[in-house]
Design an enzyme around this catalytic site. Sequence first.
Site, short mmCIF file in Angstrom:
data_model
loop_
_atom_site.label_atom_id
_atom_site.label_comp_id
_atom_site.label_asym_id
_atom_site.label_seq_id
_atom_site.Cartn_x
_atom_site.Cartn_y
_atom_site.Cartn_z
N HIS A 124 0.83 -1.22 0.00
CA HIS A 124 0.00 0.00 0.00
C HIS A 124 0.86 1.27 0.00
CE1 HIS A 124 1.00 0.87 4.18
NE2 HIS A 124 0.94 -0.44 4.37
N GLU A 139 -1.50 -6.94 7.42
CA GLU A 139 -0.17 -6.71 7.99
C GLU A 139 0.02 -7.62 9.20
OE1 GLU A 139 2.78 -6.35 8.00
OE2 GLU A 139 3.10 -4.22 7.56
N HIS A 167 0.69 -5.63 2.41
CA HIS A 167 1.47 -4.88 3.39
C HIS A 167 2.94 -5.30 3.42
CE1 HIS A 167 -2.35 -3.44 5.09
NE2 HIS A 167 -2.77 -4.59 4.59
#
Length: 343
Positions: A98, A201, A271
């Site tokens: 991201h 994440e 992530h």
Amino acid sequence: MAATAFHQAIGTLQIQSHSLGLRQEISDGAVRLPLKSFKLELGLSKRACYGSGQRKLSVIQASASQTSVADPVLSPSKKNTNESWKKSNEAALILIRHGESLWNEKNLFTGCVDVPLTKKGVEEAIEAGKKISNIPIDMIYTSALIRAQMTAMLAMTQHRRKKVPIVIHNEGEQARAWSQIFSEDTKKQSVPVIQAWQLNERMYGELQGLNKQETADRYGKEQVHEWRRSYDIPPPNGESLEMCAKRAVAYFKDTIVPQLLSGKNVMIAAHGNSLRSIIMYLDKLTSQEVISLELSTGIPMLYIFKEGKFIRRGSPVGPSEAGPYAYTRTLALYREKLDEMFN
Ligand SMILES: O=C(O)[C@@H](CO)OP(=O)(O)O
């Protein structure tokens, strides 16, 4: 594009680099590796390409002569589409971390806290989208976190094929029923977006919300580096990379690989650490090697899945350059079709 058609694909691309005019270089200019054939590329250094601060591979020249068409962009009504598609025996896999989040900006441990992108993160996602705007995308997987979802959606605004990314709601019978599409044509012009918590994440435990610098000042740089980058040492009450890999790589193997096997081109927006664990698997990195693997925000990475192997193709360069399309005939042809359709 029929999944079964892909399985019937025949023949392999064994095109000598000389005839394609391909050259491959490490972008810092220090090393040049002429490729003898696509196969040899498998032997390239594992660490050749990760993010902007690291060495990157890029193709700088291409003049492929194209004979057959593996053509996912032709309208379904045109003849030969299925026949042509059968000739493709590869699928593209794009990985994007991201863009910058509001807690990246504040230097806070974020983990599974659901924080949106900053303005810079929005711009990074759009830039990433430009870089992959000529690469076919049939399926998108994102984590359950908004920063990855925003990144995927913003990147798709730049895609030349102009398919509409549509979030799939599988959370219950009603969600499924209420989000149905009743036009096959409209479905063909869309890209399903699947959200999976397994791609989240790494859970950063009791570090979530703490400032990274202050934590290093308090517990020592080495300790914090161990928590952040080691393979098997978890942060207090959080997930180690190994624990994160257990769910992220399992999801990748169980859910995403079958899509690639069926010929679908896949983008994953996730992530730093969930992608580190997937890249560790794809590039067969050791637990020592993964320590120095850093991913920049908003830099897309491209792999080609072919004959059951993942071949890293480096970060796609700007959309106006030959870039990764030079790497395979299928990508070059896809781009050529986009040029025909949209120029
Ligand atoms: O805070 C986090 O969630 C991650 C990614 O931003 O940080 P780190 O770089 O320490 O893995």
